[in-house]
Design an enzyme around this catalytic site. Sequence first.
Site, PDB file in Angstrom:
ATOM      1  N   ARG A 166       8.020 -17.125  11.453  1.00 45.52           N
ATOM      2  CA  ARG A 166       6.661 -16.793  11.909  1.00 45.52           C
ATOM      3  C   ARG A 166       6.635 -16.091  13.267  1.00 45.52           C
ATOM      4  NH1 ARG A 166       3.538 -19.615  14.686  1.00 45.52           N
ATOM      5  NH2 ARG A 166       4.534 -21.589  14.191  1.00 45.52           N
ATOM      6  N   TYR A 194     -10.958   1.294   2.197  1.00 42.66           N
ATOM      7  CA  TYR A 194     -10.399   0.564   1.061  1.00 42.66           C
ATOM      8  C   TYR A 194     -11.301  -0.648   0.785  1.00 42.66           C
ATOM      9  CZ  TYR A 194      -7.314  -2.684  -1.347  1.00 42.66           C
ATOM     10  OH  TYR A 194      -6.781  -3.580  -2.230  1.00 42.66           O
ATOM     11  N   ASP A 236      -5.090   3.068   8.702  1.00 40.09           N
ATOM     12  CA  ASP A 236      -4.494   2.589   7.466  1.00 40.09           C
ATOM     13  C   ASP A 236      -3.840   3.814   6.820  1.00 40.09           C
ATOM     14  OD1 ASP A 236      -3.956   1.943   4.829  1.00 40.09           O
ATOM     15  OD2 ASP A 236      -5.725   0.670   4.598  1.00 40.09           O
ATOM     16  N   LYS A 253       2.021  -0.948  -1.865  1.00 40.80           N
ATOM     17  CA  LYS A 253       1.842   0.312  -2.570  1.00 40.80           C
ATOM     18  C   LYS A 253       3.126   1.146  -2.513  1.00 40.80           C
ATOM     19  CE  LYS A 253      -2.036  -1.674  -2.833  1.00 40.80           C
ATOM     20  NZ  LYS A 253      -3.160  -1.464  -1.952  1.00 40.80           N
TER      21      LYS A 253
END
Length: 377
Positions: free
Chosen positions: A46, A100, A172, A197
Amino acid sequence: MTKLSKLTLSVHAGSEGDPRFKGTVTPIYPSSAYDYEDMPATVYPRYFNTPNQQAVIEKMVALEGGEDGLVFSSGLAAIMTSLFAFLKSGDHVVFQNDLYGGTYYAVTHEFQRLGINYSMVDGSKPESFEKAIQPETKVIYVETPSNPTLKITDLRAVASIASKHKLLTIIDNTFASPVNQNPISLGIDVVTHSGTKYIGGHSDICCGVMVSSKKFTQQIRATAINFGGSPDPHQCYLIERSLKTLVLRVQQQNKNALALAEYLKRHPKVDRVYYPGLTDHPGHDVAKAQMPGGFGGMLSFEVKGDAHAFMGKLKLIKRALSLGGVESTMCSPVRTSHAKMSADERKKIDVKDNLVRFSVGIEDVEDLKRDIGQALI
Ligand SMILES: *Cc1c(COP(=O)(O)O)cnc(C)c1O
């Protein structure tokens, strides 16, 4: 050494092989517990600094032309963590309006409740960003080419407005991929991706990435450590492996998409085609100037008649929600990414019921044309 090309970087950057047995590829390091003495930094999943996370980041940083970055367990984790790292209650953000669907939903459902205000403007008109700036504005957020109608935002113009007003810019960059567009070189501060993607590219990984300067990455890392959203080593190994063919895949997708956009434009059963590589696309000149690698593998088109019935007749091209895989897929934004938007909101951004979003794969383009041709009858 001379600057290596992206084809070379995609294979070699960050992939240092196995230091113990001298194997060619990065080993998978599954440890979640590391010694904390005599280490430059405490390693912990993390903290976004395990060896497999690091390998992905080094490759992405090399491909995007940044200084540092982070890999996340989803695209939205990368986007939201990057945004929240720079925002507090009372701040204001300028977004472009054709976001998006998942980002749009996150912003409209999380921001106001936390006291963060926002405006949404037409991304294809740079001056609309400047008009929306308020004294409390901290961030301008863009997405180009946009989903699903492939609108183009002029990144140099947005970066210059932001620098004049001392605002941070976040993009983005999912649709373009680092192969086609490197926003940092155009003056954008923080680049985010849904790695689910093109970066993953095989429709089998969910992940996200951000790349920026050392300074901004440090600030995002501090928030990321508190929010979580870190990916595990096996996932990171798959991302690293996928990235080795990113450039090859996207080059083929660029080529196929341009040929298919031209084919669809000529087809009598198609009303309208949205692809920034077409010379009559309103953003074509800007796209040409800021996407030196190509115009991408995403396009949309309006069919004459029922989009859902058309997709039902496809034999090779699969119907699927996601995008960016090696296999060609199509979806109806009205039924998927934009389903949560009201009909009124959709109308404002040209998302019609007969719109089909096409994620072009790496197949032989003639096979794809034949499949579309038989389904359009
Ligand atoms: C898929 C997608 C996202 C969200 O990414 P996840 O990996 O699903 O969290 C954000 N932006 C764009 C453009 C996308 O296509």
